[in-house]
Design a protein around this motif. Structure first.
Motif, PDB file in Angstrom:
ATOM      1  N   LYS A  49       0.799  -1.232   0.000  1.00  0.00           N
ATOM      2  CA  LYS A  49       0.000   0.000   0.000  1.00  0.00           C
ATOM      3  C   LYS A  49       0.833   1.285   0.000  1.00  0.00           C
ATOM      4  CE  LYS A  49      -3.362  -0.908  -0.653  1.00  0.00           C
ATOM      5  NZ  LYS A  49      -3.714  -1.482  -1.993  1.00  0.00           N
ATOM      6  N   GLY A  51       2.321   2.345  -3.028  1.00  0.00           N
ATOM      7  CA  GLY A  51       2.460   2.816  -4.405  1.00  0.00           C
ATOM      8  C   GLY A  51       3.157   1.809  -5.310  1.00  0.00           C
ATOM      9  N   THR A  53       1.864  -0.518  -7.297  1.00  0.00           N
ATOM     10  CA  THR A  53       1.231  -0.597  -8.620  1.00  0.00           C
ATOM     11  C   THR A  53       1.569   0.644  -9.449  1.00  0.00           C
ATOM     12  OG1 THR A  53      -0.583  -1.571  -7.369  1.00  0.00           O
ATOM     13  CG2 THR A  53      -0.957  -1.222  -9.708  1.00  0.00           C
ATOM     14  N   TRP A  54       1.640   1.747  -8.777  1.00  0.00           N
ATOM     15  CA  TRP A  54       1.986   3.007  -9.453  1.00  0.00           C
ATOM     16  C   TRP A  54       3.375   2.898 -10.098  1.00  0.00           C
ATOM     17  CZ3 TRP A  54       1.970   8.300  -6.370  1.00  0.00           C
ATOM     18  CH2 TRP A  54       1.975   9.362  -7.280  1.00  0.00           C
ATOM     19  N   SER A 134      -4.669   3.249   3.918  1.00  0.00           N
ATOM     20  CA  SER A 134      -4.792   2.506   2.659  1.00  0.00           C
ATOM     21  C   SER A 134      -4.792   0.992   2.922  1.00  0.00           C
ATOM     22  CB  SER A 134      -3.624   2.891   1.745  1.00  0.00           C
ATOM     23  OG  SER A 134      -3.731   2.258   0.503  1.00  0.00           O
ATOM     24  N   TYR A 188       6.516   8.104  -2.190  1.00  0.00           N
ATOM     25  CA  TYR A 188       5.183   8.314  -2.789  1.00  0.00           C
ATOM     26  C   TYR A 188       4.862   9.803  -2.884  1.00  0.00           C
ATOM     27  CZ  TYR A 188       0.007   7.893  -3.031  1.00  0.00           C
ATOM     28  OH  TYR A 188      -1.321   7.980  -3.383  1.00  0.00           O
ATOM     29  N   LYS A 192       3.904  12.141  -6.054  1.00  0.00           N
ATOM     30  CA  LYS A 192       2.646  12.881  -6.091  1.00  0.00           C
ATOM     31  C   LYS A 192       2.905  14.365  -6.400  1.00  0.00           C
ATOM     32  CE  LYS A 192      -1.708  12.873  -5.524  1.00  0.00           C
ATOM     33  NZ  LYS A 192      -2.610  12.147  -6.373  1.00  0.00           N
ATOM     34  N   SER A 222       0.288   7.566 -16.080  1.00  0.00           N
ATOM     35  CA  SER A 222       0.582   7.149 -14.703  1.00  0.00           C
ATOM     36  C   SER A 222      -0.073   8.055 -13.664  1.00  0.00           C
ATOM     37  CB  SER A 222       2.103   7.130 -14.470  1.00  0.00           C
ATOM     38  OG  SER A 222       2.718   6.269 -15.387  1.00  0.00           O
ATOM     39  N   THR A 223      -0.909   8.979 -14.095  1.00  0.00           N
ATOM     40  CA  THR A 223      -1.625   9.784 -13.098  1.00  0.00           C
ATOM     41  C   THR A 223      -2.670   8.905 -12.420  1.00  0.00           C
ATOM     42  OG1 THR A 223      -3.327  10.437 -14.659  1.00  0.00           O
ATOM     43  CG2 THR A 223      -1.402  11.882 -14.505  1.00  0.00           C
ATOM     44  N   PHE A 224      -3.135   9.346 -11.272  1.00  0.00           N
ATOM     45  CA  PHE A 224      -4.160   8.571 -10.553  1.00  0.00           C
ATOM     46  C   PHE A 224      -5.408   8.412 -11.420  1.00  0.00           C
ATOM     47  CE2 PHE A 224      -7.864   8.151  -7.854  1.00  0.00           C
ATOM     48  CZ  PHE A 224      -7.512   7.048  -7.089  1.00  0.00           C
ATOM     49  N   MET A 227      -4.895   5.927 -14.249  1.00  0.00           N
ATOM     50  CA  MET A 227      -4.797   4.529 -13.781  1.00  0.00           C
ATOM     51  C   MET A 227      -6.124   4.038 -13.214  1.00  0.00           C
ATOM     52  SD  MET A 227      -0.932   4.336 -12.208  1.00  0.00           S
ATOM     53  CE  MET A 227      -1.106   2.646 -11.615  1.00  0.00           C
ATOM     54  N   MET A 248      -7.362   1.551  -6.870  1.00  0.00           N
ATOM     55  CA  MET A 248      -7.116   2.996  -6.954  1.00  0.00           C
ATOM     56  C   MET A 248      -8.209   3.662  -6.120  1.00  0.00           C
ATOM     57  SD  MET A 248      -4.542   3.154  -8.931  1.00  0.00           S
ATOM     58  CE  MET A 248      -3.803   1.634  -9.491  1.00  0.00           C
ATOM     59  N   ARG A 249      -7.942   3.849  -4.857  1.00  0.00           N
ATOM     60  CA  ARG A 249      -8.985   4.296  -3.935  1.00  0.00           C
ATOM     61  C   ARG A 249      -9.090   5.824  -3.942  1.00  0.00           C
ATOM     62  NH1 ARG A 249      -9.301   5.790   1.473  1.00  0.00           N
ATOM     63  NH2 ARG A 249      -7.032   5.932   1.476  1.00  0.00           N
ATOM     64  N   LYS A 250      -8.072   6.506  -3.417  1.00  0.00           N
ATOM     65  CA  LYS A 250      -8.093   7.982  -3.387  1.00  0.00           C
ATOM     66  C   LYS A 250      -6.822   8.567  -3.980  1.00  0.00           C
ATOM     67  CE  LYS A 250     -11.055   9.640   0.306  1.00  0.00           C
ATOM     68  NZ  LYS A 250     -11.038  10.398   1.572  1.00  0.00           N
TER      69      LYS A 250
HETATM   70  P1  A3P Z   1      -4.996   4.789  -1.445  1.00  0.00           P
HETATM   71  O1  A3P Z   1      -5.635   3.572  -0.859  1.00  0.00           O
HETATM   72  O2  A3P Z   1      -4.570   5.770  -0.395  1.00  0.00           O
HETATM   73  O3  A3P Z   1      -5.833   5.431  -2.493  1.00  0.00           O
HETATM   74  P2  A3P Z   1      -0.109  -0.486  -3.702  1.00  0.00           P
HETATM   75  O4  A3P Z   1      -0.116  -0.488  -5.192  1.00  0.00           O
HETATM   76  O5  A3P Z   1       1.249  -0.559  -3.096  1.00  0.00           O
HETATM   77  O6  A3P Z   1      -1.057  -1.498  -3.173  1.00  0.00           O
HETATM   78  O7  A3P Z   1      -0.646   0.957  -3.231  1.00  0.00           O
HETATM   79  C1  A3P Z   1      -1.961   1.343  -3.445  1.00  0.00           C
HETATM   80  C2  A3P Z   1      -2.109   2.809  -3.089  1.00  0.00           C
HETATM   81  O8  A3P Z   1      -1.413   3.598  -4.074  1.00  0.00           O
HETATM   82  C3  A3P Z   1      -3.568   3.259  -3.111  1.00  0.00           C
HETATM   83  O9  A3P Z   1      -3.651   4.318  -2.150  1.00  0.00           O
HETATM   84  C4  A3P Z   1      -3.682   3.796  -4.533  1.00  0.00           C
HETATM   85  O10 A3P Z   1      -4.756   4.660  -4.739  1.00  0.00           O
HETATM   86  C5  A3P Z   1      -2.334   4.517  -4.659  1.00  0.00           C
HETATM   87  N1  A3P Z   1      -1.985   4.773  -6.071  1.00  0.00           N
HETATM   88  C6  A3P Z   1      -1.884   3.902  -7.081  1.00  0.00           C
HETATM   89  N2  A3P Z   1      -1.616   4.528  -8.230  1.00  0.00           N
HETATM   90  C7  A3P Z   1      -1.546   5.840  -7.939  1.00  0.00           C
HETATM   91  C8  A3P Z   1      -1.311   7.022  -8.718  1.00  0.00           C
HETATM   92  N3  A3P Z   1      -1.115   6.966 -10.019  1.00  0.00           N
HETATM   93  N4  A3P Z   1      -1.292   8.208  -8.057  1.00  0.00           N
HETATM   94  C9  A3P Z   1      -1.497   8.282  -6.724  1.00  0.00           C
HETATM   95  N5  A3P Z   1      -1.739   7.205  -5.947  1.00  0.00           N
HETATM   96  C10 A3P Z   1      -1.764   6.006  -6.553  1.00  0.00           C
END
Ligand code: A3P
Length: 291
Positions: A49, A51, A53-54, A134, A188, A192, A222-224, A227, A248-250
């Motif tokens: 949690k 970032g 996946t980011w 998260s 992270y 951001k 790659s923006t939130f 994605m 992709m929660r917040k």
């Molecule tokens: P939130 O739950 O705070 O939204 P992981 O990939 O390590 O599981 O991490 C997931 C967290 O990274 C989630 O946080 C997700 O929304 C956030 N995330 C993924 N891609 C992102 C992006 N492009 N920009 C900002 N946050 C991102």
């Protein structure tokens, strides 16, 4: 034999969050035996949690000419210790892409090749207050956790969550990154603040030449928002519960203020000070950010 951390044994009884059950000692021994790391390999690593996946998305696009392609991210950048659950270790190791790319949440001392190879490791760290929030939603939506936020907070500060203590994980990787040119430590909050710059930092580390077009293609995809609307990135989980947010929660810095009570914040500050007192690692908690 590689020792799986003792705290993986929290087994869901007594309200604890379960460590991925498929990451057992057997899987870790198999990884140690079979995983011959190549100097060209690239690993995206993070405490869950933070970032992961980011960063997978950035690395994938960078090595794929800015094109998303057909594979979901978890196939394009497969999960080392989750291999047994998904494609199997052999397929993971024999992946067609070159350089091979992987992601992992393993602790530093359990990571294949990290001490002896010249493979590249990109470690993403996130401030632990947002990380905890998260992680709570992740546990509810994907791990079947039924406890409250308050209960989860107690588990988190004791390190009784998947992959153990945030502090042990991050501080070990931080220390290692200071002594190795093969580990890039990224935060992270910096991603951001300036995604374009973060993409450049990763490209420099991987020695990938970025022209303006590729740089832009990676950054915009790659923006939130991008994605969150991309089914290859906003992964559906096998056991995902629909009443909870998707992966992709917040995607913001400072969301912890919507969840921490002032008492929890005080407790957290004390624990944070205790663990971080000998380290020069600092986090941005988004104190001044309007959320
Ligand atoms: P939130 O739950 O705070 O939204 P992981 O990939 O390590 O599981 O991490 C997931 C967290 O990274 C989630 O946080 C997700 O929304 C956030 N995330 C993924 N891609 C992102 C992006 N492009 N920009 C900002 N946050 C991102």
């Amino acid at each position: 034999m590689v020792a799986v951390p003792a705290d993986r044994n929290y087994d869901g009884k007594g309200g604890c969050v379960v460590f991925p059950p498929f990451v057992t000692q057997k899987e870790m021994d198999l990884i140690e035996k079979k995983f011959v790391v190549r100097d060209s390999d690239i690993f995206v690593v993070a405490y869950p949690k933070s970032g992961t996946t980011w960063m997978e998305q950035i690395v994938h696009l960078m090595l794929n000419n800015g094109v998303q392609g057909d594979k979901v991210l978890s196939e394009a950048v497969p999960w080392v210790e989750g291999a047994n659950r998904y494609q199997g270790l052999d397929k993971l190791l024999n992946q067609q892409s070159n350089p091979r790319r992987f992601h992992s949440h393993l602790l530093y001392h359990l990571m294949p090749g990290v001490k002896l190879s010249r493979a590249k490791y990109i470690y993403v760290a996130r401030n632990p207050k947002d990380n905890a929030v998260s992680f709570y939603f992740h546990s509810c939506s994907k791990l079947g956790y039924d406890g409250t936020w308050d209960e989860f907070f107690d588990l988190y500060i004791q390190g009784k969550v998947g992959y153990g203590s945030f502090f042990a994980h991050v501080l070990d990787w931080w220390k290692a990154s200071k002594n190795s040119n093969n580990i890039l430590f990224v935060k992270y909050e910096d991603m951001k603040r300036d995604l374009k710059q973060a993409v450049k930092t990763v490209a420099d580390f991987l020695q990938v030449k970025l022209d303006e077009e590729l740089w832009e293609a990676i950054t915009t995809q790659s923006t939130f928002e991008s994605m969150a609307n991309n089914s290859k990135a906003n992964l559906d989980w096998v056991a995902q519960r629909p009443q909870f947010p998707k992966h992709m929660r917040k995607g913001i810095v400072g969301d912890w203020r919507n969840h921490f009570t002032s008492e929890q914040n005080e407790i957290f500050e004390t624990i944070y000070a205790k663990y971080m007192k000998d380290s020069d690692l600092q986090f941005d908690f988004g104190e001044g950010v309007i959320i």
